[in-house]
Write an enzyme that holds these catalytic residues in place. Sequence first.
Site, PDB file in Angstrom:
ATOM      1  N   SER A  94       0.805  -1.227   0.000  1.00 56.63           N
ATOM      2  CA  SER A  94       0.000   0.000   0.000  1.00 56.63           C
ATOM      3  C   SER A  94       0.834   1.271   0.000  1.00 56.63           C
ATOM      4  CB  SER A  94      -0.942   0.011   1.206  1.00 56.63           C
ATOM      5  OG  SER A  94      -0.213   0.143   2.416  1.00 56.63           O
ATOM      6  N   LYS A 166       0.738   4.958   6.760  1.00 65.17           N
ATOM      7  CA  LYS A 166       0.214   5.752   5.643  1.00 65.17           C
ATOM      8  C   LYS A 166       0.892   7.124   5.674  1.00 65.17           C
ATOM      9  CE  LYS A 166      -2.936   2.554   4.723  1.00 65.17           C
ATOM     10  NZ  LYS A 166      -2.773   1.651   3.565  1.00 65.17           N
TER      11      LYS A 166
END
Length: 278
Positions: A94, A166
């Site tokens: 990701s 993230k």
Amino acid sequence: MNASDENRRAGSPTGDPAPAEDAATATTASEGSAPQGDERPAAQDRPEGEGRTHRRRQRMPLWLDTLVTMVVALVIAVLVKTFLIQPFYIPSASMNPTLLEDDKIIVSKLSPGVFDLERGDVIVFEDPADWIPGDATENPTPRVRVMMALSLIGLAPDPSQDHLVKRLIGLPGDHVVCEEEGAALQVNGTNLDEPYINPETPACQAAFDVTVPDDKVWVMGDNRYASADSAWHEVQGEGGFVDESDITGRAEVVFWPASRWTGLGDGSDAFADVPDQP
């Protein structure tokens, strides 16, 4: 017998003059000697081994010294992990290309807290609402068990996979917009040029328009089309904001493998022209 002869005889019972140095030595010894009652036994008169026994009593046994050293080292490791830094590993794609699968990263726990977080920082946070399916520690393999034990003292990354990594896009009060799929990401009305995202895909994987509430942040993966991030969960109707209290810290460096060693602090450059408020 003249006067000089009488003086010489008076200086010595035998009639010979006393040597000057002997007289001085005798005087010094007499003046410097302690009273007879205070005399201490000479070193050779003390019981054999008395001084060595006294020193041995002050020395810590080897096994105890080793045990104390290990305990102190463990305490320091736990304190470092709790308050300063903690290692994590990357289990998914990701965050490609910034972070690759199985990269090991060091996270500073001084941010937020001692140092403020900034837009563009790579952050690690606790799973806010079951964003991660499953748990590697439910039926752990022997390798996972060892990692679980070592992670308690900060010597290995946490294998529980209950943390996510993230990029921080929006701070409290920020207006974050993707006008349509494939468009550029906007923060507070400014289009971003994001050099860290996957160059094969655009910045926006779906359209959304949000304002970040107080005590929340907005996060997105660098591999936008393979990241279940704030944007993905918002589009799914699940709510994409992350509590500031769930943030573990800021990722500072990739430390393993050695060929991948690099700092992670250049993401804020993409937000240099973004105003503080919309």
